[in-house]
Design a protein around this motif. Structure first.
Motif, short mmCIF file in Angstrom:
data_model
loop_
_atom_site.label_atom_id
_atom_site.label_comp_id
_atom_site.label_asym_id
_atom_site.label_seq_id
_atom_site.Cartn_x
_atom_site.Cartn_y
_atom_site.Cartn_z
N GLN A 179 30.76 72.47 47.31
CA GLN A 179 31.55 73.69 47.15
C GLN A 179 31.33 74.65 48.32
OE1 GLN A 179 30.03 74.54 43.16
NE2 GLN A 179 32.13 74.38 42.33
N ILE A 180 30.08 74.77 48.75
CA ILE A 180 29.78 75.61 49.91
C ILE A 180 30.46 75.06 51.16
CG2 ILE A 180 27.96 76.45 51.43
CD1 ILE A 180 28.04 77.89 48.74
N ASP A 181 30.47 73.75 51.30
CA ASP A 181 31.13 73.12 52.45
C ASP A 181 32.62 73.44 52.45
OD1 ASP A 181 30.67 71.11 54.73
OD2 ASP A 181 32.37 70.22 53.67
N GLN A 182 33.24 73.42 51.29
CA GLN A 182 34.66 73.73 51.19
C GLN A 182 34.94 75.19 51.55
OE1 GLN A 182 35.24 72.52 47.12
NE2 GLN A 182 35.64 70.37 47.66
N ILE A 183 34.06 76.08 51.12
CA ILE A 183 34.19 77.49 51.49
C ILE A 183 34.07 77.65 53.00
CG2 ILE A 183 33.05 79.74 51.33
CD1 ILE A 183 32.31 78.94 48.42
N SER A 184 33.14 76.93 53.60
CA SER A 184 32.94 76.99 55.05
C SER A 184 34.17 76.51 55.79
CB SER A 184 31.72 76.15 55.44
OG SER A 184 30.56 76.61 54.78
N ALA A 185 34.78 75.43 55.31
CA ALA A 185 35.99 74.91 55.95
C ALA A 185 37.11 75.94 55.90
CB ALA A 185 36.42 73.62 55.25
N GLN A 186 37.20 76.68 54.80
CA GLN A 186 38.23 77.70 54.67
C GLN A 186 38.01 78.83 55.67
OE1 GLN A 186 38.70 79.22 50.69
NE2 GLN A 186 40.15 80.81 51.30
N VAL A 187 36.76 79.26 55.82
CA VAL A 187 36.45 80.32 56.78
C VAL A 187 36.83 79.89 58.20
CG1 VAL A 187 34.59 81.67 57.84
CG2 VAL A 187 34.63 81.30 55.36
N ILE A 188 36.50 78.66 58.54
CA ILE A 188 36.82 78.15 59.88
C ILE A 188 38.33 78.13 60.10
CG2 ILE A 188 36.74 76.09 61.34
CD1 ILE A 188 33.98 75.49 60.08
N ALA A 189 39.06 77.65 59.12
CA ALA A 189 40.52 77.57 59.25
C ALA A 189 41.13 78.97 59.38
CB ALA A 189 41.12 76.84 58.05
N GLU A 190 40.65 79.91 58.58
CA GLU A 190 41.18 81.27 58.64
C GLU A 190 40.87 81.94 59.97
OE1 GLU A 190 39.48 83.10 55.21
OE2 GLU A 190 40.95 82.25 53.82
N GLY A 191 39.81 81.50 60.63
CA GLY A 191 39.47 82.04 61.94
C GLY A 191 40.21 81.37 63.09
N GLY A 192 41.07 80.40 62.78
CA GLY A 192 41.81 79.70 63.82
C GLY A 192 40.94 78.77 64.64
N ALA A 193 39.84 78.32 64.03
CA ALA A 193 38.89 77.46 64.74
C ALA A 193 38.88 76.07 64.13
CB ALA A 193 37.49 78.08 64.69
N HIS A 194 37.99 75.23 64.65
CA HIS A 194 37.84 73.85 64.18
C HIS A 194 36.36 73.58 63.96
CE1 HIS A 194 41.97 73.09 65.61
NE2 HIS A 194 41.61 73.83 66.65
N SER A 195 36.03 72.77 62.95
CA SER A 195 34.64 72.38 62.74
C SER A 195 34.18 71.48 63.87
CB SER A 195 34.49 71.65 61.41
OG SER A 195 33.17 71.11 61.30
N ASN A 196 33.03 71.79 64.45
CA ASN A 196 32.48 70.89 65.47
C ASN A 196 31.49 69.90 64.87
OD1 ASN A 196 30.57 72.87 64.99
ND2 ASN A 196 30.52 73.63 67.09
N PHE A 197 31.26 69.99 63.55
CA PHE A 197 30.40 69.02 62.87
C PHE A 197 31.22 67.87 62.29
CE2 PHE A 197 26.56 71.92 61.66
CZ PHE A 197 26.48 72.36 62.96
N LEU A 198 32.35 68.21 61.66
CA LEU A 198 33.17 67.21 60.99
C LEU A 198 33.65 66.16 62.00
CD1 LEU A 198 34.60 66.30 58.37
CD2 LEU A 198 36.54 67.74 59.05
N GLY A 199 33.27 64.91 61.77
CA GLY A 199 33.68 63.82 62.65
C GLY A 199 32.78 63.63 63.85
N TYR A 200 31.77 64.49 64.03
CA TYR A 200 30.85 64.37 65.16
C TYR A 200 29.96 63.14 64.92
CZ TYR A 200 27.39 65.88 68.65
OH TYR A 200 26.55 65.97 69.74
N PHE A 201 30.18 62.09 65.72
CA PHE A 201 29.53 60.80 65.47
C PHE A 201 29.71 60.38 64.00
CE2 PHE A 201 27.23 62.32 69.23
CZ PHE A 201 27.35 61.22 70.07
N ASP A 202 30.93 60.67 63.49
CA ASP A 202 31.34 60.31 62.12
C ASP A 202 30.63 61.11 61.04
OD1 ASP A 202 33.18 58.36 63.02
OD2 ASP A 202 31.59 56.87 63.17
N TYR A 203 30.07 62.27 61.37
CA TYR A 203 29.50 63.10 60.32
C TYR A 203 30.62 63.51 59.36
CZ TYR A 203 26.96 66.74 57.87
OH TYR A 203 26.38 67.50 56.88
N PRO A 204 30.40 63.41 58.02
CA PRO A 204 31.51 63.51 57.08
C PRO A 204 31.77 64.89 56.48
CG PRO A 204 29.59 62.67 55.94
CD PRO A 204 29.19 62.88 57.38
N ALA A 205 31.16 65.95 56.98
CA ALA A 205 31.33 67.26 56.35
C ALA A 205 31.48 68.36 57.40
CB ALA A 205 30.15 67.55 55.43
N THR A 206 31.78 69.57 56.90
CA THR A 206 32.03 70.71 57.78
C THR A 206 30.76 71.34 58.30
OG1 THR A 206 34.08 71.16 56.58
CG2 THR A 206 33.18 72.95 57.89
#
Length: 297
Positions: free
Chosen positions: A44-71
């Motif tokens: 749930q915290i990860d989902q909240i974090s993803a929302q903050v990133i999206a609202e800021g017009g940014a992208h997660s640099n963790f998600l997909g980093y060497f296949d890391y599966p979360a924000t």
């Protein structure tokens, strides 16, 4: 621009891009502070974090980093780093580290923000500590509280070392180790410093040269120069500093299942001083106990 050892040097405009990314990461931290409590899940915290990133017009640099599966990375109790957010709810007393990041795209490049903090979970969101107080727990506090304080304090000691005259990168690790030892004398036990993971340079990639050790290292390291941006991030344990990576190839735990704690600050070097990019006040309150006044970008 690069100088010796492949260290990326940024101009003031580029540092401004990184400041914006770092402040979005700070907004993630604020959202975590407001929502992390017993009964809430890491997912749930990860989902909240993803929302903050999206609202800021940014992208997660963790998600997909060497296949890391979360924000973001959420590491609970004996998990040292890279904990993958799951569905097991937080419990009262859990010591949890939140490592967060994002990037903005500007001028055809990615500009990265990355910082971390830890908290002890309660029934309600835990009040944020006063950053101007360098030590707000005492020998009568629990060892869990002491570990959190030692980690936070040693982070800022490392940041303050960047502002030293003729500072070099390895001065950061020396200051961190000295702070850990000093706290050990005060509390009657010394935290383990995890050596497998280090701080790092950051800029158009999340992890860049130089490595920023969290302990005193021999040899001549790179000089601190204007335009450098460094992430200072000690990871400490209550027991052994030896760690093991689980079968998911991400989750890292202490071998003796002792508690671990993680803190991270993103620091820019300017001609007239240092600037903590992920802090709204540029790090002024947290650095005041060390006699360092940061400059504004």
């Amino acid at each position: 621009m690069l100088f010796g050892r492949g260290i990326e040097i940024k101009n003031r405009t580029q540092l401004g891009y990184m400041r914006r990314a770092a402040l979005i990461v700070n907004q993630i931290h604020e959202a975590v502070w407001e929502n992390a409590r017993a009964g809430v899940t890491p997912r749930q915290i990860d989902q909240i974090s993803a929302q903050v990133i999206a609202e800021g017009g940014a992208h997660s640099n963790f998600l997909g980093y060497f296949d890391y599966p979360a924000t973001i990375c959420i590491s609970v109790n004996d998990t040292v780093v890279h904990g993958i957010p799951g569905d097991v709810p937080f419990e009262v007393g859990d010591l949890v580290s939140f490592d967060c990041g994002c990037y903005l795209e500007r001028d055809g490049k990615q500009w990265h923000g990355d910082s971390a903090f830890s908290v002890i979970i309660g029934e309600e969101p835990t009040p944020k500590p006063d950053p101007s107080i360098s030590a707000h727990v005492y020998p009568t506090s629990s060892e869990k509280e002491q570990l959190l304080e030692i980690t936070r304090h040693s982070t800022w000691a490392g940041v303050a070392a960047i502002a030293g005259p003729r500072a070099r990168v390895n001065d950061i690790g020396a200051a961190i180790e000295d702070a850990v030892d000093s706290c050990g004398e005060r509390f009657g036990w010394t935290a383990g410093i995890v050596e497998e993971f280090t701080g790092h340079g950051i800029g158009t990639a999340m992890h860049q040269a130089p490595d920023v050790f969290n302990f005193r290292a021999a040899g001549r390291s790179a000089a601190i120069k204007p335009g450098m941006v460094l992430c200072v991030e000690p990871i400490l344990t209550r027991g052994s500093n030896q760690v093991v990576t689980l079968a998911d190839d991400w989750t890292v735990k202490t071998v003796d299942h002792s508690l671990a704690c993680h803190w991270e600050a993103q620091v820019a070097v300017l001609a007239d001083g240092i600037c903590v990019l992920n802090q709204p006040d540029f790090g002024e309150a947290a650095l005041a106990p060390f006699g360092v006044k940061p400059v504004k970008l």
